[in-house]
Design a protein around this motif. Structure first.
Motif, PDB file in Angstrom:
ATOM      1  N   VAL A   1       0.835  -1.203   0.000  1.00  0.00           N
ATOM      2  CA  VAL A   1       0.000   0.000   0.000  1.00  0.00           C
ATOM      3  C   VAL A   1       0.871   1.254   0.000  1.00  0.00           C
ATOM      4  O   VAL A   1       0.644   2.204  -0.760  1.00  0.00           O
ATOM      5  CB  VAL A   1      -0.956   0.013   1.205  1.00  0.00           C
ATOM      6  CG1 VAL A   1      -1.686   1.362   1.303  1.00  0.00           C
ATOM      7  CG2 VAL A   1      -1.960  -1.129   1.099  1.00  0.00           C
ATOM      8  N   VAL A   2       1.892   1.258   0.878  1.00  0.00           N
ATOM      9  CA  VAL A   2       2.810   2.398   0.930  1.00  0.00           C
ATOM     10  C   VAL A   2       3.538   2.547  -0.393  1.00  0.00           C
ATOM     11  O   VAL A   2       3.720   3.657  -0.911  1.00  0.00           O
ATOM     12  CB  VAL A   2       3.811   2.231   2.091  1.00  0.00           C
ATOM     13  CG1 VAL A   2       4.874   3.332   2.043  1.00  0.00           C
ATOM     14  CG2 VAL A   2       3.082   2.253   3.426  1.00  0.00           C
ATOM     15  N   PHE A   3       3.955   1.422  -0.960  1.00  0.00           N
ATOM     16  CA  PHE A   3       4.606   1.436  -2.269  1.00  0.00           C
ATOM     17  C   PHE A   3       3.690   2.064  -3.320  1.00  0.00           C
ATOM     18  O   PHE A   3       4.112   2.905  -4.119  1.00  0.00           O
ATOM     19  CB  PHE A   3       4.987   0.001  -2.655  1.00  0.00           C
ATOM     20  CG  PHE A   3       5.414  -0.157  -4.088  1.00  0.00           C
ATOM     21  CD1 PHE A   3       6.676   0.265  -4.504  1.00  0.00           C
ATOM     22  CD2 PHE A   3       4.556  -0.727  -5.027  1.00  0.00           C
ATOM     23  CE1 PHE A   3       7.075   0.116  -5.821  1.00  0.00           C
ATOM     24  CE2 PHE A   3       4.947  -0.869  -6.349  1.00  0.00           C
ATOM     25  CZ  PHE A   3       6.208  -0.448  -6.748  1.00  0.00           C
ATOM     26  N   GLY A   4       2.417   1.671  -3.291  1.00  0.00           N
ATOM     27  CA  GLY A   4       1.458   2.213  -4.248  1.00  0.00           C
ATOM     28  C   GLY A   4       1.237   3.693  -4.076  1.00  0.00           C
ATOM     29  O   GLY A   4       1.120   4.435  -5.060  1.00  0.00           O
ATOM     30  N   LEU A   5       1.190   4.157  -2.832  1.00  0.00           N
ATOM     31  CA  LEU A   5       0.995   5.592  -2.575  1.00  0.00           C
ATOM     32  C   LEU A   5       2.174   6.420  -3.072  1.00  0.00           C
ATOM     33  O   LEU A   5       2.020   7.607  -3.371  1.00  0.00           O
ATOM     34  CB  LEU A   5       0.781   5.822  -1.077  1.00  0.00           C
ATOM     35  CG  LEU A   5      -0.518   5.257  -0.505  1.00  0.00           C
ATOM     36  CD1 LEU A   5      -0.566   5.456   1.011  1.00  0.00           C
ATOM     37  CD2 LEU A   5      -1.737   5.896  -1.167  1.00  0.00           C
ATOM     38  N   LEU A   6       3.338   5.819  -3.136  1.00  0.00           N
ATOM     39  CA  LEU A   6       4.507   6.504  -3.688  1.00  0.00           C
ATOM     40  C   LEU A   6       4.531   6.430  -5.217  1.00  0.00           C
ATOM     41  O   LEU A   6       4.978   7.367  -5.882  1.00  0.00           O
ATOM     42  CB  LEU A   6       5.793   5.892  -3.125  1.00  0.00           C
ATOM     43  CG  LEU A   6       6.023   6.058  -1.618  1.00  0.00           C
ATOM     44  CD1 LEU A   6       7.269   5.294  -1.188  1.00  0.00           C
ATOM     45  CD2 LEU A   6       6.155   7.531  -1.262  1.00  0.00           C
ATOM     46  N   VAL A   7       4.046   5.324  -5.750  1.00  0.00           N
ATOM     47  CA  VAL A   7       4.065   5.133  -7.199  1.00  0.00           C
ATOM     48  C   VAL A   7       3.109   6.090  -7.905  1.00  0.00           C
ATOM     49  O   VAL A   7       3.444   6.645  -8.964  1.00  0.00           O
ATOM     50  CB  VAL A   7       3.705   3.669  -7.556  1.00  0.00           C
ATOM     51  CG1 VAL A   7       3.367   3.537  -9.047  1.00  0.00           C
ATOM     52  CG2 VAL A   7       4.848   2.741  -7.194  1.00  0.00           C
ATOM     53  N   ILE A   8       1.922   6.329  -7.318  1.00  0.00           N
ATOM     54  CA  ILE A   8       0.901   7.145  -7.991  1.00  0.00           C
ATOM     55  C   ILE A   8       1.410   8.546  -8.319  1.00  0.00           C
ATOM     56  O   ILE A   8       1.375   8.961  -9.483  1.00  0.00           O
ATOM     57  CB  ILE A   8      -0.392   7.188  -7.161  1.00  0.00           C
ATOM     58  CG1 ILE A   8      -1.057   5.808  -7.165  1.00  0.00           C
ATOM     59  CG2 ILE A   8      -1.348   8.244  -7.706  1.00  0.00           C
ATOM     60  CD1 ILE A   8      -2.274   5.710  -6.272  1.00  0.00           C
TER      61      ILE A   8
END
Length: 210
Positions: A99-106
């Motif tokens: 989830v944290v990874f995704g929040l950085l990717v967006i």
């Protein structure tokens, strides 16, 4: 195929999958002639004080229609998010780490997508240069409108016009006696008031100065 679908419809790629799907639906509707590329399909309030054009220039996205810019942005961001998740997402596994990874990717994909889009639009600008020869304020001069509201004491009001499939809501000024549903013609753009000087259509066609 299973891995492709899993990444496409999982966070964070699914955010751009949805946006890209909306863009594809828009273009499909455009092909059917239900919306207009330059004007959109809804009401457009012409407000020259809104410096959207300046923002587009700053980002290097000027010179092509906004729907095309957004489509390229969504596609670029989708590709970046997809490959980021493909290459690094599996190593993080599920849970909060992903989830944290995704929040950085967006935001990262959006920023990188803007850079990619600014490069992609450059060769496309000559294709649309004819459509952008004059500002909209000058393009609509001489257009017939229908008065929506008008205050005779102030000489101010609003009118609607249709141009190239777009529905425009414009601020108008006049010293004539106008009523709702009267037909008028845009004769001059008043940049200091961000409005259009109009005259009754009958007077315009007859050549009267009123």
């Amino acid at each position: 195929m299973a891995a492709f679908l899993a990444i496409t419809f999982s966070f964070p790629t699914v955010v751009f999958t949805i946006l890209l799907a909306v863009a594809v639906i828009y273009w499909l509707i455009s092909l059917l002639g239900l919306v207009d590329l330059d004007g959109g399909d809804g009401d457009i309030d012409i407000d020259p004080s809104a410096d959207v054009g300046g923002l587009m220039v700053t980002l290097g996205l000027q010179g092509v229609p906004l729907p095309l810019v957004l489509t390229l942005l969504f596609l670029s961001s989708w590709l970046l998010a997809y490959f980021a998740d493909l290459l690094f997402g599996a190593a993080l596994g599920g849970g909060w780490g992903h989830v944290v990874f995704g929040l950085l990717v967006i935001p990262g994909a959006l920023f990188a997508g803007l850079l990619v889009t600014s490069v992609l639009v450059r060769p496309l600008r000559p294709l649309f240069r004819r459509a952008y020869k004059r500002p909209l304020q000058k393009q609509v001069i001489g257009t017939a409108c229908v008065v929506l509201a008008f205050n005779e004491s102030t000489g101010k009001g609003r009118a609607e016009a249709h141009r190239d499939g777009a529905h425009l809501i414009l601020q108008i000024r006049s010293d004539a006696s106008l009523a709702r549903r009267d037909r008028v013609v845009l004769v001059e753009y008043l940049s200091d008031q961000q409005a259009y000087w109009v005259m009754p259509e009958a007077d315009f066609l007859s050549g009267s100065a009123g």
